[in-house]
Design a protein around this motif. Structure first.
Motif, PDB file in Angstrom:
ATOM      1  N   ARG A  51       0.998  -1.337   0.106  1.00 21.26           N
ATOM      2  CA  ARG A  51       0.101  -0.065   0.025  1.00 21.26           C
ATOM      3  C   ARG A  51       1.077   1.031  -0.026  1.00 21.26           C
ATOM      4  O   ARG A  51       1.746   1.305   0.804  1.00 21.26           O
ATOM      5  N   VAL A  82       1.764   4.885   0.995  1.00 25.17           N
ATOM      6  CA  VAL A  82       1.226   5.819   2.153  1.00 25.17           C
ATOM      7  C   VAL A  82       2.103   7.225   1.877  1.00 25.17           C
ATOM      8  O   VAL A  82       3.310   7.016   1.739  1.00 25.17           O
ATOM      9  N   GLU A  89      -4.294  12.461  -2.050  1.00 24.62           N
ATOM     10  CA  GLU A  89      -4.976  11.344  -1.343  1.00 24.62           C
ATOM     11  C   GLU A  89      -5.008   9.987  -2.326  1.00 24.62           C
ATOM     12  O   GLU A  89      -4.969  10.221  -3.676  1.00 24.62           O
ATOM     13  N   TYR A 144      -7.717   3.982  -2.397  1.00 25.27           N
ATOM     14  CA  TYR A 144      -7.225   2.645  -2.098  1.00 25.27           C
ATOM     15  C   TYR A 144      -8.394   1.627  -2.299  1.00 25.27           C
ATOM     16  O   TYR A 144      -8.063   0.244  -2.403  1.00 25.27           O
TER      17      TYR A 144
END
Lengths: 404, 101
Positions: free
Chosen positions: B30, B32, B73, B76
């Protein structure tokens, strides 16, 4: 000028089967052609290029670097709504192989002619049906013509079938490389090509349109892929009935009535010989000769290969006790090496008929199959009797192989 | 639904519905974003092959007191975790964190 009583005005012309394809493609008014030259198909594309240059046909000719690209190009054009055409042979058809499945899976009404030819290696440019039989499971409707006249008529019919909203599958029209692609025959073509266009009116279908976007050929997982493939199964089976309808449409237009399976002197026949393509004429001659010797023999010709005309085969073959099937392709290592023989046996099995089917493989790599060959095959089958079943497939005329 | 009702050949007849497929489930790592380190250069936004970098109108004040008028952002639900954003980020402000350890 010839006026066949009660039918559209037609002119008698002298063409080989390659040119007969080009005439029909011109008459149905295709929009986009993409093809790569390969012997013995080349004449098709040469003639079409000439027609475009002369202004006889208003179409785009896309010059491509391979058959893989040729088929891909017409897939794109067809997805955008165009009426399209390509032609190939042998290695070219095999080079298209993965794209064949994409065309049928996307349900695009493409039409392709195949002048059949042997496969390398060793390299051989002459006729057999190894190329065509290799693509039998690609979900393309497949006709096999036996005269230049039938080639012309069947190309027209192919567009009717492919573009039928019940079907929407691509169609191959095959004929013998060289034996037909390069030999001239007299045939009739419509005098007024605009009449042919009325036989194949443009039909609405889903196409790529920026105003109404759709996605074709997207990813489908295990959850739905099988149902989408089943749609093709259903369309193939629908096509069998539809082709019989369109056979009648062609018949009413031109006065030439075709059926998925053609029979000759089968009414009282006790033994039949079945084949396909250009050698059917020699078979008919052989049947006449054998009749002259007192044998009750008939000839059967397979005109439709996919969908396989099970009902017609069963109807025509029901009365005979022995059926010889002469293939010009080898399915290496198969239980029966003749691809059509295998289908015939399966069809008879479905109908619960247990007659002696004798599978012959002949004419490989362009070796001639003459009247005398058919007579020889017939007499050998009589001599072998039930033993032919144990043999499985008889490789006719191979030096060093004997079945006596 | 049976095979009869499916669009022919599995065609997708409604445009713009790829949003319905949650490709974020495919992710192993992921990305970040360290909002303090991020310089808002938008290189990640340009490189992202799936368009999952979102420019959001939320102001952000860094720990050193700099005020940014927008924030980046990551969506996800659709980010596949390819790591191109982290690779391209000129200030190493994106870390690839293993989803399941």
């Amino acid at each position: 000028m010839q006026v066949l009583e009660g039918y559209v005005k037609q002119v008698r012309v002298m063409l080989n089967s390659n040119y007969a394809v080009a005439y029909a493609v011109r008459d149905v008014d295709v929009d986009v052609i993409a093809a790569y030259p390969i012997t013995p198909q080349t004449g098709v594309v040469e003639k079409l290029a000439e027609m475009i240059a002369n202004g006889e046909l208003d179409a785009e000719m896309i010059h491509v670097e391979s058959e893989h690209s040729a088929l891909s190009a017409i897939i794109g054009a067809s997805a955008a709504g165009a009426r399209v055409f390509t032609a190939t042979s042998s290695q070219g058809l095999e080079y298209m192989h993965e794209v064949l499945h994409i065309a049928s899976g996307m349900r695009l009404p493409l039409v392709m002619s195949v002048a059949t030819r042997a496969l390398s290696a060793p390299i051989n440019i002459w006729c057999d049906y190894s190329d065509l039989m290799n693509v039998r499971d690609s979900s393309w409707i497949t006709f096999i013509a036996s005269t230049a006249q039938e080639v012309y008529d069947t190309i027209v019919e192919a567009y009717m079938v492919a573009e039928d909203p019940r079907i929407l599958l691509p169609v191959i029209v095959a004929y013998d490389g060289f034996w037909m692609s390069h030999t001239y025959e007299p045939l009739y073509v419509a005098e007024d090509k605009s009449y042919v266009r009325t036989l194949v009116p443009r039909r609405d279908r889903v196409k790529l349109d920026p105003q109404k976007p759709v996605t074709m050929g997207a990813l489908v997982g295990p959850d739905w892929y099988y149902e989408i493939k089943y749609q093709q199964v259903a369309a193939m089976s629908e096509a069998y009935e539809a082709i019989r309808e369109y056979d009648r449409v062609i018949g009413r237009a031109f006065g030439r009535f075709y059926e998925p399976v053609e029979a000759y002197k089968m009414d009282d026949a006790e033994i039949a010989i079945l084949t396909y393509g250009g050698i059917y004429g020699s078979l008919v001659e052989a049947v006449d000769r054998l009749r002259g010797e007192g044998y009750k023999v008939g000839a059967i010709r397979l005109r439709l290969w996919r969908p396989f005309p099970v009902d017609d085969i069963v109807r025509v073959a029901r009365g005979v006790s022995k059926l010889l099937v002469v293939d010009r392709a080898i399915s290496y290592g198969a239980s029966i090496a003749g691809p059509v023989a295998l289908e015939v046996i399966a069809s008879l099995h479905r109908a619960g008929l247990d007659l002696d089917v004798v599978s012959y493989v002949a004419g490989i790599g362009g070796r001639p199959v003459t009247e005398s060959d058919f007579e020889g095959m017939f007499k050998l089958a009589l001599k072998l009797g039930r033993r032919a079943r144990e043999i499985g497939t008889i490789y006719w005329g191979v030096r060093g192989v004997s079945y006596d | 639904m049976s095979w009869r009702e499916l669009p022919i050949g599995g065609m997708i007849l409604e445009p713009g519905n790829s949003i319905a497929r949650r490709t974020g489930e495919w992710r192993v790592f992921r990305p970040v974003i360290d909002q303090d380190a991020c310089t808002r250069c938008l290189v990640c936004w340009m490189y992202c092959p799936d368009g999952v970098i979102r420019v959001v109108d939320t102001p952000y004040r860094t720990s050193k007191g700099r005020l940014w008028s927008f924030t980046l952002e990551i969506d996800y639900e659709h980010c596949k975790g390819c790591g191109i954003c982290a690779e391209e980020c000129p200030v190493n402000a994106i870390a690839m964190v293993e989803e399941v350890k």
